[in-house]
Enzyme design. Structure first.
Site, PDB file in Angstrom:
ATOM      1  N   HIS A 152     -42.185  54.122  53.820  1.00 55.29           N
ATOM      2  CA  HIS A 152     -42.081  55.375  54.551  1.00 55.29           C
ATOM      3  C   HIS A 152     -42.399  55.614  55.862  1.00 55.29           C
ATOM      4  CE1 HIS A 152     -42.133  59.823  52.764  1.00 55.29           C
ATOM      5  NE2 HIS A 152     -41.945  60.044  54.214  1.00 55.29           N
TER       6      HIS A 152
ATOM      7  N   GLU B 256     -35.976  57.566  53.193  1.00 59.89           N
ATOM      8  CA  GLU B 256     -34.782  58.045  54.225  1.00 59.89           C
ATOM      9  C   GLU B 256     -34.381  56.955  55.126  1.00 59.89           C
ATOM     10  OE1 GLU B 256     -36.156  61.671  55.671  1.00 59.89           O
ATOM     11  OE2 GLU B 256     -36.099  62.488  53.392  1.00 59.89           O
TER      12      GLU B 256
ATOM     13  N   ASN C 232     -33.963  62.937  48.324  1.00 65.91           N
ATOM     14  CA  ASN C 232     -34.953  63.778  48.683  1.00 65.91           C
ATOM     15  C   ASN C 232     -33.892  65.192  49.303  1.00 65.91           C
ATOM     16  OD1 ASN C 232     -36.975  62.218  48.893  1.00 65.91           O
ATOM     17  ND2 ASN C 232     -36.873  61.765  50.755  1.00 65.91           N
TER      18      ASN C 232
HETATM   19  C1  GBH Z   1     -38.832  64.261  54.790  1.00 61.19           C
HETATM   20  O1  GBH Z   1     -37.776  64.047  55.957  1.00 61.19           O
HETATM   21  C2  GBH Z   1     -39.867  63.055  54.910  1.00 61.19           C
HETATM   22  O2  GBH Z   1     -39.471  62.249  53.794  1.00 61.19           O
HETATM   23  C3  GBH Z   1     -41.186  63.722  54.846  1.00 61.19           C
HETATM   24  O3  GBH Z   1     -41.982  62.608  55.354  1.00 61.19           O
HETATM   25  C4  GBH Z   1     -41.142  64.908  56.007  1.00 61.19           C
HETATM   26  O4  GBH Z   1     -42.586  65.156  55.948  1.00 61.19           O
HETATM   27  C5  GBH Z   1     -40.692  65.993  54.884  1.00 61.19           C
HETATM   28  O5  GBH Z   1     -39.313  65.477  54.701  1.00 61.19           O
HETATM   29  C6  GBH Z   1     -40.449  67.199  55.793  1.00 61.19           C
HETATM   30  O6  GBH Z   1     -39.819  67.183  56.988  1.00 61.19           O
HETATM   31  O7  GBH Z   1     -31.206  71.801  58.993  1.00 61.19           O
HETATM   32  O8  GBH Z   1     -29.439  71.060  58.333  1.00 61.19           O
HETATM   33  O9  GBH Z   1     -30.150  70.140  60.492  1.00 61.19           O
HETATM   34  C7  GBH Z   1     -37.056  65.175  56.018  1.00 61.19           C
HETATM   35  C8  GBH Z   1     -35.982  64.734  57.034  1.00 61.19           C
HETATM   36  C9  GBH Z   1     -34.390  65.750  58.387  1.00 61.19           C
HETATM   37  C10 GBH Z   1     -34.620  66.996  56.227  1.00 61.19           C
HETATM   38  C11 GBH Z   1     -33.788  67.033  59.021  1.00 61.19           C
HETATM   39  C12 GBH Z   1     -34.008  68.088  56.893  1.00 61.19           C
HETATM   40  C13 GBH Z   1     -32.837  69.133  58.771  1.00 61.19           C
HETATM   41  C14 GBH Z   1     -31.368  69.504  58.215  1.00 61.19           C
HETATM   42  N1  GBH Z   1     -35.024  66.187  57.498  1.00 61.19           N
HETATM   43  N2  GBH Z   1     -33.233  67.862  57.899  1.00 61.19           N
HETATM   44  S1  GBH Z   1     -30.373  70.888  58.990  1.00 61.19           S
END
Ligand code: GBH
Length: 447
Positions: free
Chosen positions: A122, A167, A302
């Site tokens: 992770h 991810e 996820n």
């Molecule tokens: C996860 O990442 C991680 O695995 C975790 O560690 C983290 O704490 C958790 O989620 C919360 O963030 O609004 O359409 O632009 C999440 C990765 C990347 C998911 C950005 C949402 C935004 C999409 N994120 N994404 S958008």
């Protein structure tokens, strides 16, 4: 795949976390540094300079945390192992204290009737390996194999469920201009394509290592995706959404499902990959493709974000409901996401993360009231169960996260927990959503 090999157990309701975000004890008991330990100590890299040095102090308080999980009623806990806690240099010498910590955690979970779901990676790459080029080094898949074997050997007698990579698309985000994930450095497209390929090969080697060491292991990788949801059920509208979900767009190495999952489930990158990145992508040999597509058991995913799409493939021009990080809230993501993934990859699905960030605080009555989170979980899981009722083979749902924790480069501001953590006193206080999730789990169990 023969889904009959999978245990016919109940749907698993779980909670999730990650080592760097909750453990603390960053330099204790022989732990080596990870790229996140290093980066969070560089000025200006994280909000307010927040680090993972202490965070929730789960390393010392895991017994209390497992007790709270048991009271919550979850039957699964997804956590990650800190690679540099068990292998301080990434390879070679094993840190006994690190092994003991995870071993005790696993025992504690099992004694409380909670299945461990162990994530190998992770994001907290051992700093020593980063200094050797990290995911760009052609040896990276072998490093990961050695690490996965160690985990299989030490914990495979008690752990069945494994997640290789969390991810990989967000690992690459940290190698992209403007990306906040460690190491938060801009690499060339060519280097990023090499890193993606090495990550996927590392995944394949980890699957092999776990098959060799853990009889009956159940394995998958957990990418993150945002799900386009058709605004109506006309076949054409649905097809637009499906096409968008599985598109590989030029110059987008982060948002694509197919770029990371087709090589695993379908045996090769999508054809667009070879068109868009001609002359830039690494050599993809038949052996590589075979390694990467070593059979897995689950399609983990996820999913936080969804958005509506019309029959012309456009996002309607309305203000979408959003969370505090401006991510759209669209519960149907947990209907269409699993449905589309199951159609394409034909593997049982587990939602390995889904949750809501908020600026929760303790109120005058010393409780944390979070109706938005209750509503979020209720509406998202309702959609998930709708898909399940229609025959999509969905085996579980993990809420992110059990505790408020360090939201990476965004620091302690965005709180995703079912349990409030006071980061000064480290006191845990279950939020209203904790009690509602408890209720939801009980409702589901009722005959
Ligand atoms: C996860 O990442 C991680 O695995 C975790 O560690 C983290 O704490 C958790 O989620 C919360 O963030 O609004 O359409 O632009 C999440 C990765 C990347 C998911 C950005 C949402 C935004 C999409 N994120 N994404 S958008």
């Amino acid at each position: 795949m023969n889904t009959n090999q999978l245990p016919k157990e109940e749907f698993v309701f779980g909670v999730a976390s990650a080592a760097f975000q909750i453990e603390g004890a960053a330099r204790e008991d022989g732990k080596g540094e990870s790229i996140w330990d290093v980066m969070t100590h560089e000025p200006g890299k994280t909000k307010r300079g927040n680090t993972g040095d202490i965070t929730c102090d789960h390393y010392h308080r895991y017994r209390e945390d497992v007790r709270l999980m048991a009271q919550l009623g979850v039957t699964g806990y997804r956590f990650s192992v800190s690679w540099s806690r068990v292998l301080p240099n990434g390879t070679g010498e094993v840190n006994r204290a690190g092994i003991d910590f995870y071993s005790n955690l696993i025992d504690e979970l099992l004694q409380n009737g909670i299945q461990p779901y162990l994530t190998l990676y992770h994001w907290d790459l051992p700093q020593k390996l980063f200094e050797k080029g990290g995911w760009l080094n052609p040896d990276a898949p072998e490093w990961f194999y050695e690490y996965a074997r160690l985990i299989g050997q030490r914990f495979g007698d008690r752990v069945r469920y494994f997640i290789t990579l969390n991810e990989p698309n967000n690992v690459i985000e940290g190698m992209t201009q403007g990306g906040g994930n460690a190491p938060a450095l801009a690499y060339t497209v060519k280097d990023r394509l090499t890193a993606i390929h090495n990550l996927l090969k590392a995944h394949g080697r980890a699957v092999q290592a776990l098959r060799e060491t853990v009889p009956g292991a159940l394995i998958g990788m957990a990418p993150c995706s945002a799900v386009p949801c058709p605004i109506d059920t006309d076949l054409e509208t649905v097809e637009q959404a499906r096409k968008r979900y599985f598109a590989t767009a030029p110059n987008d190495l982060l948002g694509s499902v197919t770029l990371y999952s087709d090589p695993i489930f379908l045996g090769d990158y999508p054809k667009e990959y070879y068109e868009y990145y001609r002359g830039l992508h690494p050599e993809i040999t038949p052996e590589d493709r075979k390694l990467i597509s070593t059979p897995v058991d689950f399609c983990y995913q996820n999913i936080y974000v969804g958005f509506p799409l019309d029959r012309d493939g456009k996002v309607p021009d309305i203000a979408l409901p959003e969370n505090m990080l401006s991510w759209p809230i669209w519960p149907e993501a947990l209907y269409w996401g699993p449905k589309f993934l199951y159609e394409r990859y034909q593997k049982p699905i587990i939602i390995t993360e889904n949750g809501l960030p908020n600026a929760d605080n303790l109120c005058k009555d010393a409780k944390a009231h979070d109706p938005e989170r209750i509503d979020f979980v209720r509406r998202y899981t309702q959609q998930l169960f709708l898909a399940r009722a229609e025959g999509v083979d969905i085996r579980g749902y993990f809420y992110w996260s059990i505790l408020d924790n360090l939201e990476w480069e965004l620091g302690f501001g965005p709180r995703f927990g079912l349990i409030h953590v006071d980061f000064h006193t480290l006191k845990r206080t279950p939020k209203d959503s904790y009690y509602d999730y408890q209720k939801l789990i009980q409702e589901y169990r009722k005959p």
